[in-house]
Design a protein around this motif. Structure first.
Motif, mmCIF file in Angstrom:
data_model
loop_
_atom_site.group_PDB
_atom_site.id
_atom_site.type_symbol
_atom_site.label_atom_id
_atom_site.label_comp_id
_atom_site.label_asym_id
_atom_site.label_seq_id
_atom_site.Cartn_x
_atom_site.Cartn_y
_atom_site.Cartn_z
ATOM 1 N N SER A 1 -29.675 0.764 -46.612
ATOM 2 C CA SER A 1 -28.684 1.784 -46.947
ATOM 3 C C SER A 1 -28.094 2.481 -45.725
ATOM 4 C CB SER A 1 -29.309 2.828 -47.871
ATOM 5 O OG SER A 1 -30.441 3.432 -47.257
ATOM 6 N N VAL A 2 -28.749 2.367 -44.567
ATOM 7 C CA VAL A 2 -28.253 3.055 -43.377
ATOM 8 C C VAL A 2 -27.864 2.101 -42.258
ATOM 9 C CG1 VAL A 2 -29.756 5.005 -43.947
ATOM 10 C CG2 VAL A 2 -30.492 3.364 -42.195
ATOM 11 N N LYS A 3 -28.140 0.825 -42.441
ATOM 12 C CA LYS A 3 -27.865 -0.149 -41.386
ATOM 13 C C LYS A 3 -26.372 -0.160 -41.069
ATOM 14 C CE LYS A 3 -29.741 -4.584 -39.965
ATOM 15 N NZ LYS A 3 -30.523 -5.772 -40.390
ATOM 16 N N GLY A 4 -26.060 -0.113 -39.778
ATOM 17 C CA GLY A 4 -24.667 -0.079 -39.354
ATOM 18 C C GLY A 4 -24.121 1.321 -39.196
ATOM 19 N N ARG A 5 -24.830 2.311 -39.740
ATOM 20 C CA ARG A 5 -24.377 3.702 -39.638
ATOM 21 C C ARG A 5 -25.330 4.553 -38.791
ATOM 22 N NH1 ARG A 5 -24.363 6.825 -44.040
ATOM 23 N NH2 ARG A 5 -26.001 5.655 -45.127
ATOM 24 N N PHE A 6 -26.617 4.251 -38.838
ATOM 25 C CA PHE A 6 -27.630 5.010 -38.115
ATOM 26 C C PHE A 6 -28.162 4.179 -36.959
ATOM 27 C CE2 PHE A 6 -29.311 7.850 -41.841
ATOM 28 C CZ PHE A 6 -27.999 8.212 -42.125
ATOM 29 N N THR A 7 -28.530 4.869 -35.882
ATOM 30 C CA THR A 7 -29.131 4.214 -34.726
ATOM 31 C C THR A 7 -30.337 5.010 -34.263
ATOM 32 O OG1 THR A 7 -26.971 3.369 -33.992
ATOM 33 C CG2 THR A 7 -28.758 3.352 -32.389
#
Length: 121
Positions: free
Chosen positions: A62-68
């Motif tokens: 759900s957060v891959k690509g948005r969170f680091t």
């Protein structure tokens, strides 16, 4: 005794960004893995991201690509950069640290007190 202290939570509009920080202290701190979990009201605590020595960071779908997630070993600090935030990202975010293996096992030994992230217009 190890302590984890989070900072950086708050209120942000949808589409906005926040950066969470978690500083670890304690004379024996040597965890090779750190990460972030979150818990929304009425829901179970879920893994958001983790970083383990020897492998690439892991993220919830759900957060891959948005969170680091990143870690500064010299400062014993882990960060979570959150971009393109959505209302469903609203939760209490918990920092954690523990023992990880290169094949992905992660046993949490320490938890922070949590920091609230609210995404709302």
């Amino acid at each position: 005794q190890v302590q984890l202290v989070e900072s950086g939570g708050g209120l942000v509009q949808p589409g906005g960004s926040l950066r969470l920080s978690c500083a670890a202290s304690g004379s024996a701190f040597s965890a090779n893995a750190m990460g972030w979990y979150r818990q929304a009201p009425g829901k179970e605590r879920e893994l958001v991201a983790r970083i383990i020595s020897g492998r690439s960071p892991d993220y919830a779908a759900s957060v891959k690509g948005r969170f680091t997630i990143s870690r500064d070993n010299a400062k014993n600090t882990v960060y979570l950069q959150m971009n393109s935030l959505k209302p469903e990202d609203t939760a209490v975010y918990y920092c954690n640290a523990g023992r990880g293996t290169p094949w992905g096992r992660y046993d949490v030994d320490y938890w922070g007190q949590g920091t609230q992230v609210t995404v709302s217009s």
